[in-house]
Scaffold this motif. Structure first.
Motif, PDB file in Angstrom:
ATOM      1  N   ARG A 134     -26.505  36.655  53.164  1.00  0.00           N
ATOM      2  CA  ARG A 134     -25.730  35.667  52.399  1.00  0.00           C
ATOM      3  C   ARG A 134     -25.527  36.218  50.991  1.00  0.00           C
ATOM      4  O   ARG A 134     -26.373  36.914  50.454  1.00  0.00           O
ATOM      5  N   TRP A 135     -24.391  35.854  50.424  1.00  0.00           N
ATOM      6  CA  TRP A 135     -24.096  36.312  49.074  1.00  0.00           C
ATOM      7  C   TRP A 135     -25.108  35.741  48.091  1.00  0.00           C
ATOM      8  O   TRP A 135     -25.459  34.569  48.144  1.00  0.00           O
ATOM      9  N   LEU A 183     -27.723  39.411  50.745  1.00  0.00           N
ATOM     10  CA  LEU A 183     -29.157  39.604  50.910  1.00  0.00           C
ATOM     11  C   LEU A 183     -29.687  38.702  52.011  1.00  0.00           C
ATOM     12  O   LEU A 183     -29.109  37.654  52.297  1.00  0.00           O
ATOM     13  N   GLY A 184     -30.819  39.076  52.574  1.00  0.00           N
ATOM     14  CA  GLY A 184     -31.504  38.247  53.548  1.00  0.00           C
ATOM     15  C   GLY A 184     -30.991  38.443  54.959  1.00  0.00           C
ATOM     16  O   GLY A 184     -30.142  39.275  55.231  1.00  0.00           O
ATOM     17  N   PHE A 243     -31.722  36.123  41.613  1.00  0.00           N
ATOM     18  CA  PHE A 243     -30.437  35.952  42.275  1.00  0.00           C
ATOM     19  C   PHE A 243     -30.187  34.480  42.567  1.00  0.00           C
ATOM     20  O   PHE A 243     -31.114  33.746  42.909  1.00  0.00           O
ATOM     21  N   LEU A 244     -28.930  34.084  42.421  1.00  0.00           N
ATOM     22  CA  LEU A 244     -28.523  32.704  42.658  1.00  0.00           C
ATOM     23  C   LEU A 244     -27.511  32.646  43.789  1.00  0.00           C
ATOM     24  O   LEU A 244     -26.733  33.579  43.997  1.00  0.00           O
ATOM     25  N   ALA A 245     -27.498  31.536  44.484  1.00  0.00           N
ATOM     26  CA  ALA A 245     -26.503  31.302  45.526  1.00  0.00           C
ATOM     27  C   ALA A 245     -25.143  31.070  44.874  1.00  0.00           C
ATOM     28  O   ALA A 245     -25.064  30.553  43.748  1.00  0.00           O
TER      29      ALA A 245
END
Length: 94
Positions: free
Chosen positions: A47-48, A42-43, A11-13
């Motif tokens: 956060r996306w 997530l988290g 996954f990337l920000a």
């Protein structure tokens, strides 16, 4: 047996995705919300994050749409002589 970390999705920000696609972060979030990119919050705090493989799928979809539009324009331009007649005066009536 659990999947190994190497096979787990990456996954990337949104900022990373925005940089890759040369768009704004808000546009990335919009693409996630519309389903064009796969992502989730997530988290903690949430956060996306965008699934990396969905970026390739999105780019392939955009490429296909561009190809189809180019073919449509090409076909549309080719049909003008048939519609407007040989001299651009419109259809010829007997």
């Amino acid at each position: 047996m659990a999947d190994s970390p190497a096979s787990a999705p990456r996954f990337l920000a949104p900022a990373q995705v925005a940089e890759l696609l040369s768009i704004d972060v808000d546009e990335v979030i919009s693409l996630v919300m519309s389903g064009h990119l796969r992502g989730a919050k997530l988290g903690s705090p949430a956060r996306w994050r965008v699934e990396e493989t969905s970026i390739a799928d999105y780019l392939a979809e955009q490429t296909e749409q561009a190809r189809r539009m180019a073919l449509w324009r090409q076909a549309d331009e080719a049909s003008f002589p048939e519609v407007w007649g040989p001299q651009g005066r419109g259809p010829q009536h007997p």
